[in-house]
Scaffold this motif. Structure first.
Motif, PDB file in Angstrom:
ATOM      1  N   VAL A 123       0.682  -1.269   0.102  1.00 28.88           N
ATOM      2  CA  VAL A 123      -0.093   0.206  -0.100  1.00 28.88           C
ATOM      3  C   VAL A 123       0.864   1.369  -0.004  1.00 28.88           C
ATOM      4  CG1 VAL A 123      -1.674   1.369   1.282  1.00 28.88           C
ATOM      5  CG2 VAL A 123      -1.613  -1.153   1.098  1.00 28.88           C
ATOM      6  N   LEU A 124       0.458   2.141  -0.870  1.00 27.13           N
ATOM      7  CA  LEU A 124       1.251   3.512  -0.790  1.00 27.13           C
ATOM      8  C   LEU A 124       1.054   4.415   0.318  1.00 27.13           C
ATOM      9  CD1 LEU A 124       3.189   5.527  -2.494  1.00 27.13           C
ATOM     10  CD2 LEU A 124       1.094   6.252  -3.630  1.00 27.13           C
ATOM     11  N   LEU A 125       1.943   4.694   0.956  1.00 24.01           N
ATOM     12  CA  LEU A 125       1.596   5.863   2.043  1.00 24.01           C
ATOM     13  C   LEU A 125       2.560   7.006   1.992  1.00 24.01           C
ATOM     14  CD1 LEU A 125       1.385   3.030   5.034  1.00 24.01           C
ATOM     15  CD2 LEU A 125      -0.554   4.207   3.762  1.00 24.01           C
ATOM     16  N   VAL A 126       2.402   7.959   2.913  1.00 22.91           N
ATOM     17  CA  VAL A 126       3.041   9.243   2.771  1.00 22.91           C
ATOM     18  C   VAL A 126       3.503   9.358   4.160  1.00 22.91           C
ATOM     19  CG1 VAL A 126       2.308  10.375   0.747  1.00 22.91           C
ATOM     20  CG2 VAL A 126       1.351  10.771   2.906  1.00 22.91           C
ATOM     21  N   ASP A 127       4.579  10.037   4.364  1.00 22.24           N
ATOM     22  CA  ASP A 127       5.236  10.408   5.666  1.00 22.24           C
ATOM     23  C   ASP A 127       5.092  11.771   5.807  1.00 22.24           C
ATOM     24  OD1 ASP A 127       6.346  10.311   8.030  1.00 22.24           O
ATOM     25  OD2 ASP A 127       8.336   9.618   7.212  1.00 22.24           O
ATOM     26  N   PRO A 128       4.189  12.417   6.613  1.00 25.91           N
ATOM     27  CA  PRO A 128       3.916  13.643   6.929  1.00 25.91           C
ATOM     28  C   PRO A 128       4.799  14.170   7.967  1.00 25.91           C
ATOM     29  CG  PRO A 128       2.088  12.462   7.872  1.00 25.91           C
ATOM     30  CD  PRO A 128       2.949  11.577   7.168  1.00 25.91           C
ATOM     31  N   ASP A 129       5.406  15.352   7.839  1.00 26.34           N
ATOM     32  CA  ASP A 129       6.362  15.818   8.891  1.00 26.34           C
ATOM     33  C   ASP A 129       5.679  16.738   9.843  1.00 26.34           C
ATOM     34  OD1 ASP A 129       5.394  18.435   7.936  1.00 26.34           O
ATOM     35  OD2 ASP A 129       7.314  19.169   7.003  1.00 26.34           O
ATOM     36  N   TYR A 130       4.393  16.595  10.059  1.00 26.49           N
ATOM     37  CA  TYR A 130       3.428  17.179  11.130  1.00 26.49           C
ATOM     38  C   TYR A 130       2.904  16.332  12.024  1.00 26.49           C
ATOM     39  CZ  TYR A 130      -0.220  16.168   7.668  1.00 26.49           C
ATOM     40  OH  TYR A 130      -0.903  15.821   6.606  1.00 26.49           O
ATOM     41  N   MET A 131       3.258  15.034  11.650  1.00 23.50           N
ATOM     42  CA  MET A 131       2.665  14.231  12.698  1.00 23.50           C
ATOM     43  C   MET A 131       3.367  12.793  12.701  1.00 23.50           C
ATOM     44  SD  MET A 131      -1.032  12.868  10.743  1.00 23.50           S
ATOM     45  CE  MET A 131      -1.667  12.128  11.958  1.00 23.50           C
ATOM     46  N   ASP A 132       3.035  12.051  13.717  1.00 28.29           N
ATOM     47  CA  ASP A 132       3.763  10.575  13.643  1.00 28.29           C
ATOM     48  C   ASP A 132       2.980   9.573  12.906  1.00 28.29           C
ATOM     49  OD1 ASP A 132       5.775  11.763  15.322  1.00 28.29           O
ATOM     50  OD2 ASP A 132       4.584  10.960  17.244  1.00 28.29           O
ATOM     51  N   GLY A 133       3.678   8.656  12.429  1.00 22.93           N
ATOM     52  CA  GLY A 133       2.838   7.758  11.507  1.00 22.93           C
ATOM     53  C   GLY A 133       2.739   8.012  10.098  1.00 22.93           C
ATOM     54  N   LEU A 134       2.488   6.888   9.323  1.00 24.87           N
ATOM     55  CA  LEU A 134       2.286   7.374   7.709  1.00 24.87           C
ATOM     56  C   LEU A 134       0.902   7.310   7.557  1.00 24.87           C
ATOM     57  CD1 LEU A 134       4.687   4.518   6.388  1.00 24.87           C
ATOM     58  CD2 LEU A 134       5.074   7.018   6.756  1.00 24.87           C
ATOM     59  N   LEU A 135       0.318   7.882   6.410  1.00 22.93           N
ATOM     60  CA  LEU A 135      -0.861   8.093   6.091  1.00 22.93           C
ATOM     61  C   LEU A 135      -1.222   7.792   4.577  1.00 22.93           C
ATOM     62  CD1 LEU A 135      -1.222  11.831   7.333  1.00 22.93           C
ATOM     63  CD2 LEU A 135      -2.130   9.985   8.343  1.00 22.93           C
ATOM     64  N   LEU A 136      -2.421   7.530   4.239  1.00 23.64           N
ATOM     65  CA  LEU A 136      -2.707   7.342   2.749  1.00 23.64           C
ATOM     66  C   LEU A 136      -2.430   8.771   2.192  1.00 23.64           C
ATOM     67  CD1 LEU A 136      -6.087   5.452   2.953  1.00 23.64           C
ATOM     68  CD2 LEU A 136      -3.843   4.550   1.992  1.00 23.64           C
ATOM     69  N   PRO A 137      -2.085   8.882   0.818  1.00 26.58           N
ATOM     70  CA  PRO A 137      -2.039  10.094   0.364  1.00 26.58           C
ATOM     71  C   PRO A 137      -3.268  10.767   0.205  1.00 26.58           C
ATOM     72  CG  PRO A 137      -1.403   8.390  -1.207  1.00 26.58           C
ATOM     73  CD  PRO A 137      -1.443   7.770   0.230  1.00 26.58           C
ATOM     74  N   GLY A 138      -3.334  12.058   0.251  1.00 25.91           N
ATOM     75  CA  GLY A 138      -4.984  12.834   0.169  1.00 25.91           C
ATOM     76  C   GLY A 138      -4.812  14.009   0.740  1.00 25.91           C
TER      77      GLY A 138
END
Length: 151
Positions: A14-29
């Motif tokens: 699954v494609l996930l992004v790593d935001p700098d503003y929170m812990d953990g990965l997310l779905l892109p969107g």
């Protein structure tokens, strides 16, 4: 309203992004603009964060998140299909995108790299149930982002 894209590679990761503003990965969107159809918002955010132009073909999950640190949200997860394992991702610089990166994660690792609520949302979306995307009661053709990709 959160408009999220569920993208897998042929291995099933699954494609996930790593935001700098929170812990953990997310779905892109991200959020839809006023009057923007949610499936087009998901396609726009997917392209902006990964460089991928993919059509959103169906709803994979709908998740209401009650208010906590943020306002309550309705999160729509769209099925965006499968890409080749060697698909190259293009993540804009962190100062522009707020992302540290993006990567494909094996399904079994999702609970280890996402918050419990985010992981539960993704695992439900992976269950294979889908609903059609409707605009004014009519099925929409699977469209990617508009020709003008300005953000």
């Amino acid at each position: 309203m959160g408009c999220l894209a569920l993208v897998r590679n042929r291995r099933g990761d699954v494609l996930l992004v790593d935001p700098d503003y929170m812990d953990g990965l997310l779905l892109p969107g991200g959020a839809a603009k006023p009057n923007e159809p949610p499936h087009l918002a998901a396609a726009r955010h997917l392209h902006a964060s990964t460089g991928l132009h993919l059509p959103m073909t169906a709803y994979s999950a709908v998740d209401f998140t009650p208010a906590d640190r943020y306002l309550e949200r309705l999160n729509l997860v769209f099925h965006a299909g499968t890409v080749r394992d060697e698909t190259r991702l293009t993540v804009p610089p962190q100062k522009v995108s707020g992302l540290l990166g993006a990567r494909f994660v094996p399904e079994r690792e999702i609970p280890n790299v996402m918050s419990p609520a985010q992981a539960a949302r993704v695992l439900e979306a992976l269950a294979g149930r889908t609903l059609p995307i409707l605009l004014h009661g009519q099925r929409t053709p699977p469209l990617g982002p508009p020709a003008d990709n300005s953000h």
